[in-house]
Design a protein around this motif. Structure first.
Motif, PDB file in Angstrom:
ATOM      1  N   ALA A 161     -52.366  -7.134  31.148  1.00  9.69           N
ATOM      2  CA  ALA A 161     -51.418  -7.550  30.216  1.00  9.69           C
ATOM      3  C   ALA A 161     -49.596  -7.054  30.804  1.00  9.69           C
ATOM      4  O   ALA A 161     -50.006  -5.882  30.730  1.00  9.69           O
ATOM      5  N   SER A 162     -48.711  -7.573  30.885  1.00  8.31           N
ATOM      6  CA  SER A 162     -47.281  -6.970  31.067  1.00  8.31           C
ATOM      7  C   SER A 162     -46.475  -7.817  30.144  1.00  8.31           C
ATOM      8  O   SER A 162     -46.132  -8.537  30.060  1.00  8.31           O
ATOM      9  N   ILE A 163     -45.423  -6.880  30.180  1.00  7.29           N
ATOM     10  CA  ILE A 163     -44.506  -7.110  28.982  1.00  7.29           C
ATOM     11  C   ILE A 163     -42.710  -7.365  29.669  1.00  7.29           C
ATOM     12  O   ILE A 163     -42.404  -6.132  30.597  1.00  7.29           O
ATOM     13  N   ASN A 164     -42.102  -7.826  29.027  1.00  7.56           N
ATOM     14  CA  ASN A 164     -41.057  -8.497  29.728  1.00  7.56           C
ATOM     15  C   ASN A 164     -39.935  -8.744  28.887  1.00  7.56           C
ATOM     16  O   ASN A 164     -39.937  -9.858  27.942  1.00  7.56           O
ATOM     17  N   PRO A 165     -38.894  -8.482  29.232  1.00 11.41           N
ATOM     18  CA  PRO A 165     -37.996  -8.450  28.030  1.00 11.41           C
ATOM     19  C   PRO A 165     -36.953 -10.354  28.450  1.00 11.41           C
ATOM     20  O   PRO A 165     -36.442 -10.134  28.892  1.00 11.41           O
ATOM     21  N   HIS A 166     -36.706  -9.992  27.236  1.00 10.85           N
ATOM     22  CA  HIS A 166     -35.381 -11.530  27.563  1.00 10.85           C
ATOM     23  C   HIS A 166     -34.706 -11.848  26.259  1.00 10.85           C
ATOM     24  O   HIS A 166     -34.928 -10.773  24.848  1.00 10.85           O
ATOM     25  N   ILE A 167     -33.775 -11.829  26.798  1.00 10.20           N
ATOM     26  CA  ILE A 167     -32.073 -12.165  25.707  1.00 10.20           C
ATOM     27  C   ILE A 167     -31.393 -13.544  25.200  1.00 10.20           C
ATOM     28  O   ILE A 167     -31.732 -13.887  26.432  1.00 10.20           O
ATOM     29  N   ASN A 168     -31.017 -12.999  24.033  1.00 13.04           N
ATOM     30  CA  ASN A 168     -30.140 -14.431  23.654  1.00 13.04           C
ATOM     31  C   ASN A 168     -28.959 -13.841  24.223  1.00 13.04           C
ATOM     32  O   ASN A 168     -28.373 -13.109  23.316  1.00 13.04           O
ATOM     33  N   PHE A 169     -28.012 -15.018  24.183  1.00  7.88           N
ATOM     34  CA  PHE A 169     -26.758 -15.079  24.608  1.00  7.88           C
ATOM     35  C   PHE A 169     -26.011 -15.728  23.899  1.00  7.88           C
ATOM     36  O   PHE A 169     -26.779 -17.458  23.658  1.00  7.88           O
ATOM     37  N   ASN A 170     -24.714 -16.090  23.275  1.00  5.88           N
ATOM     38  CA  ASN A 170     -23.928 -17.163  22.804  1.00  5.88           C
ATOM     39  C   ASN A 170     -22.584 -17.836  23.671  1.00  5.88           C
ATOM     40  O   ASN A 170     -21.934 -18.240  23.596  1.00  5.88           O
ATOM     41  N   GLY A 171     -23.867 -18.580  25.046  1.00  7.86           N
ATOM     42  CA  GLY A 171     -22.869 -18.654  26.303  1.00  7.86           C
ATOM     43  C   GLY A 171     -22.428 -18.177  27.211  1.00  7.86           C
ATOM     44  O   GLY A 171     -21.826 -19.238  28.042  1.00  7.86           O
ATOM     45  N   ASN A 172     -22.801 -17.164  28.258  1.00 12.13           N
ATOM     46  CA  ASN A 172     -22.765 -15.985  28.429  1.00 12.13           C
ATOM     47  C   ASN A 172     -23.526 -15.309  29.338  1.00 12.13           C
ATOM     48  O   ASN A 172     -23.918 -14.693  29.573  1.00 12.13           O
ATOM     49  N   ALA A 173     -24.835 -16.061  29.378  1.00  7.93           N
ATOM     50  CA  ALA A 173     -26.307 -15.476  30.194  1.00  7.93           C
ATOM     51  C   ALA A 173     -25.926 -15.777  31.266  1.00  7.93           C
ATOM     52  O   ALA A 173     -25.906 -14.542  31.695  1.00  7.93           O
ATOM     53  N   GLU A 174     -25.365 -16.595  32.171  1.00  9.20           N
ATOM     54  CA  GLU A 174     -25.593 -17.101  32.997  1.00  9.20           C
ATOM     55  C   GLU A 174     -24.066 -15.591  33.377  1.00  9.20           C
ATOM     56  O   GLU A 174     -24.970 -15.291  34.817  1.00  9.20           O
ATOM     57  N   GLU A 175     -23.106 -14.871  33.171  1.00  7.39           N
ATOM     58  CA  GLU A 175     -21.936 -14.338  33.347  1.00  7.39           C
ATOM     59  C   GLU A 175     -23.277 -13.025  33.308  1.00  7.39           C
ATOM     60  O   GLU A 175     -22.933 -11.784  34.465  1.00  7.39           O
ATOM     61  N   ALA A 176     -23.830 -12.602  31.722  1.00  2.00           N
ATOM     62  CA  ALA A 176     -23.872 -11.839  32.536  1.00  2.00           C
ATOM     63  C   ALA A 176     -25.208 -11.176  33.258  1.00  2.00           C
ATOM     64  O   ALA A 176     -25.715  -9.841  34.197  1.00  2.00           O
ATOM     65  N   PHE A 177     -26.294 -12.372  33.746  1.00  2.00           N
ATOM     66  CA  PHE A 177     -27.541 -12.341  34.751  1.00  2.00           C
ATOM     67  C   PHE A 177     -26.599 -11.992  35.784  1.00  2.00           C
ATOM     68  O   PHE A 177     -27.239 -11.378  36.731  1.00  2.00           O
TER      69      PHE A 177
END
Length: 134
Positions: free
Chosen positions: A2-18
């Motif tokens: 198994a491997s672990i990968n982070p997941h982040i919640n955003f308030n409408g700015n996920a695309e900008e952050a990514f």
């Protein structure tokens, strides 16, 4: 294994952050899905939320950083909170079931593990630490 990968919640700015993460880490997005891509009678999407990110993934080394925008109907996420989502990737459905069932036993399951609309085998639950605010 198994491997672990982070997941982040955003308030409408996920695309900008990514786009920023991509500029720092390099690479290409594995997938970008918007809420409008899943819109249907069973899953109506408000026009002002249609271009928000439902799922985005950026490989970084052997891991994948993932995120989504939280729909307004679910309330705002506190982007400064210290709780996180942890995505566990398995080599098979059997391994995924074993890990999911083991970790979620007796917990609040938000989405039973199954095939997802974005092409992965996916499930989600809140563990005791999250439910108790630890």
């Amino acid at each position: 294994m198994a491997s672990i990968n982070p997941h982040i919640n955003f308030n409408g700015n996920a695309e900008e952050a990514f786009n920023f993460y991509k500029s720092v880490f390099g690479g290409e997005f594995v997938r970008i899905m918007r809420f409008k891509d899943l819109a249907s009678e069973e899953f109506p999407v408000a026009e002002h939320e249609s271009n928000k990110i439902m799922h985005i993934a950026l490989p970084i080394g052997k891991s994948v950083l993932m995120a989504n925008d939280v729909p307004e109907v679910l309330g705002r996420t506190n982007e400064n909170e210290n709780r996180s989502k942890i995505v566990v990737s398995a080599e098979s459905k059997d391994e995924a079931d074993k890990i999911f069932n083991g970790l979620s036993a007796g917990e609040q399951i938000e989405m039973p593990i199954s095939a997802s609309p974005w092409g992965s085998y996916f499930g989600m639950f809140r563990d005791q630490m999250e439910l108790n605010g630890w």
